[in-house]
Structures are given as structure tokens and as C-alpha cells.
Design a protein around this motif. Structure first.
Motif, mmCIF file in Angstrom:
data_model
loop_
_atom_site.group_PDB
_atom_site.id
_atom_site.type_symbol
_atom_site.label_atom_id
_atom_site.label_comp_id
_atom_site.label_asym_id
_atom_site.label_seq_id
_atom_site.Cartn_x
_atom_site.Cartn_y
_atom_site.Cartn_z
ATOM 1 N N VAL A 1 -6.080 12.188 -0.189
ATOM 2 C CA VAL A 1 -5.091 11.115 -0.364
ATOM 3 C C VAL A 1 -5.590 10.111 -1.476
ATOM 4 O O VAL A 1 -6.628 9.829 -1.938
ATOM 5 N N LYS B 1 -4.640 6.329 -2.593
ATOM 6 C CA LYS B 1 -4.033 5.349 -1.927
ATOM 7 C C LYS B 1 -4.206 4.077 -3.252
ATOM 8 O O LYS B 1 -5.162 3.494 -3.916
ATOM 9 N N GLU C 1 -3.148 0.284 -3.944
ATOM 10 C CA GLU C 1 -2.937 -1.192 -3.063
ATOM 11 C C GLU C 1 -2.710 -2.321 -4.229
ATOM 12 O O GLU C 1 -3.527 -2.184 -5.140
ATOM 13 N N THR D 1 0.967 -1.300 0.114
ATOM 14 C CA THR D 1 0.025 -0.037 0.091
ATOM 15 C C THR D 1 0.966 1.191 -0.065
ATOM 16 O O THR D 1 1.826 1.393 0.711
ATOM 17 N N GLU E 1 -0.367 12.165 -0.013
ATOM 18 C CA GLU E 1 -1.287 12.962 0.313
ATOM 19 C C GLU E 1 -1.128 14.430 -0.246
ATOM 20 O O GLU E 1 -0.060 15.065 -0.609
ATOM 21 N N GLN F 1 0.425 5.579 -0.293
ATOM 22 C CA GLN F 1 -0.587 6.705 -0.152
ATOM 23 C C GLN F 1 0.061 8.134 -0.082
ATOM 24 O O GLN F 1 0.628 8.473 1.018
#
Length: 149
Positions: A113, A115, A117, A47, A51, A49
Motif C-alpha cells: 500500500v 499511503k 496524507e 488520506t 493497494e 491509499q
């Protein structure tokens, strides 16, 4: 951190730790900016992420759909007979993010954000480009992936 040509901060890794109580982002949850969790066979669930610092931005992900702004969406990153997923996110804030991990996963485009994955990978690879115009972002994307003949 990613800055534009006017030295404005565009992106930063999203991490929330309780290690420094004076930090404005100090919370009780330990949220890592990048997480690797082992799965069978020597692979990892990954993962990542970043911002953003503009909550009014609009985001688009190259995905077969009729919408340009997919902020607030969760999209599956898998190829099917009728769906091609190109994990390249473009923001109205002046950056593009190409997720180069060509494995099954998902993208969540939250308010501030993004994200990404992956469910099973051995590495993390992405490219971020900061540009002043959408045309420059597309040009930077083409310089990474190749130009249309």
C-alpha cells in the motif's frame, strides 16, 4: 482499478469494510480508501491509499536521498532549504503515481500500500500512469508536469 496493457490488475483503492462477510477483505476495522477529516478554516486532513498486487515490487519516491528502493519508508512531504519533495512514486510493477496536492504531508510506502496524507487541504488531486517500461512512466510523468527545456 488500474490495469496494465496485458490486463493485469496493478492498483486498487485500499478499503477494508465489514459490510460483506463473504468478501476476502472483510475485517472488523473500517478502513476507508480515501478519508477526509475536517480541520479548522474549512480545510481537511486527507488520506488516500492505493493497494498494489505485487508485494515483491520496489518503490521509489523522488526525494533527495541516495536510495532507489524506499519500500517500507515514511517520508515527509515538505520543502526546506536543502530538501525538495516531489511526490511521484514509481513502482517496478509498471506504474507511477503523482500526488499533486502541494501541501505539507507525508508518504508511507508500505509493502503493498502507498499511503499519502496531507494535513490541510481543500481538494485531492493525483495522476496514475500504467506503462510497460520505466522510460514510458517517465515520459507520462513529463507529459503531466512539463518537459525539460
Amino acid at each position: 482499478m488500474l490495469f496494465n496493457s496485458q490486463e493485469n490488475k496493478l492498483l486498487e483503492e485500499y478499503g477494508r469494510y465489514r459490510r460483506d462477510p463473504k468478501d476476502l477483505n472483510c475485517i472488523a476495522l473500517e478502513i476507508e480508501a480515501q478519508e477526509l477529516r475536517p480541520v479548522l478554516g474549512g480545510y481537511h486532513n486527507l488520506t488516500m491509499q492505493p493497494e498494489s498486487f505485487n508485494t515483491k515490487q520496489k518503490k521509489d519516491l523522488q526525494y533527495q536521498q541516495p536510495y532507489l528502493n524506499v519500500k517500507g519508508s515514511e517520508l515527509e512531504l515538505v520543502h526546506r532549504n536543502v530538501q525538495a519533495s516531489v511526490p511521484f512514486a514509481v513502482s517496478t510493477c509498471g506504474y507511477g503515481l503523482l500526488w499533486i496536492n502541494l501541501v505539507i504531508g507525508r508518504a508511507m510506502l508500505k509493502t503493498d500500500v502507498i499511503k499519502f496524507e496531507t494535513y490541510s487541504t481543500k481538494s485531492m488531486d493525483y495522476s496514475v500512469m500504467a506503462c510497460d517500461t520505466p522510460a514510458e512512466i517517465e515520459e507520462a510523468y513529463a507529459s503531466v508536469t512539463g518537459y525539460v527545456p
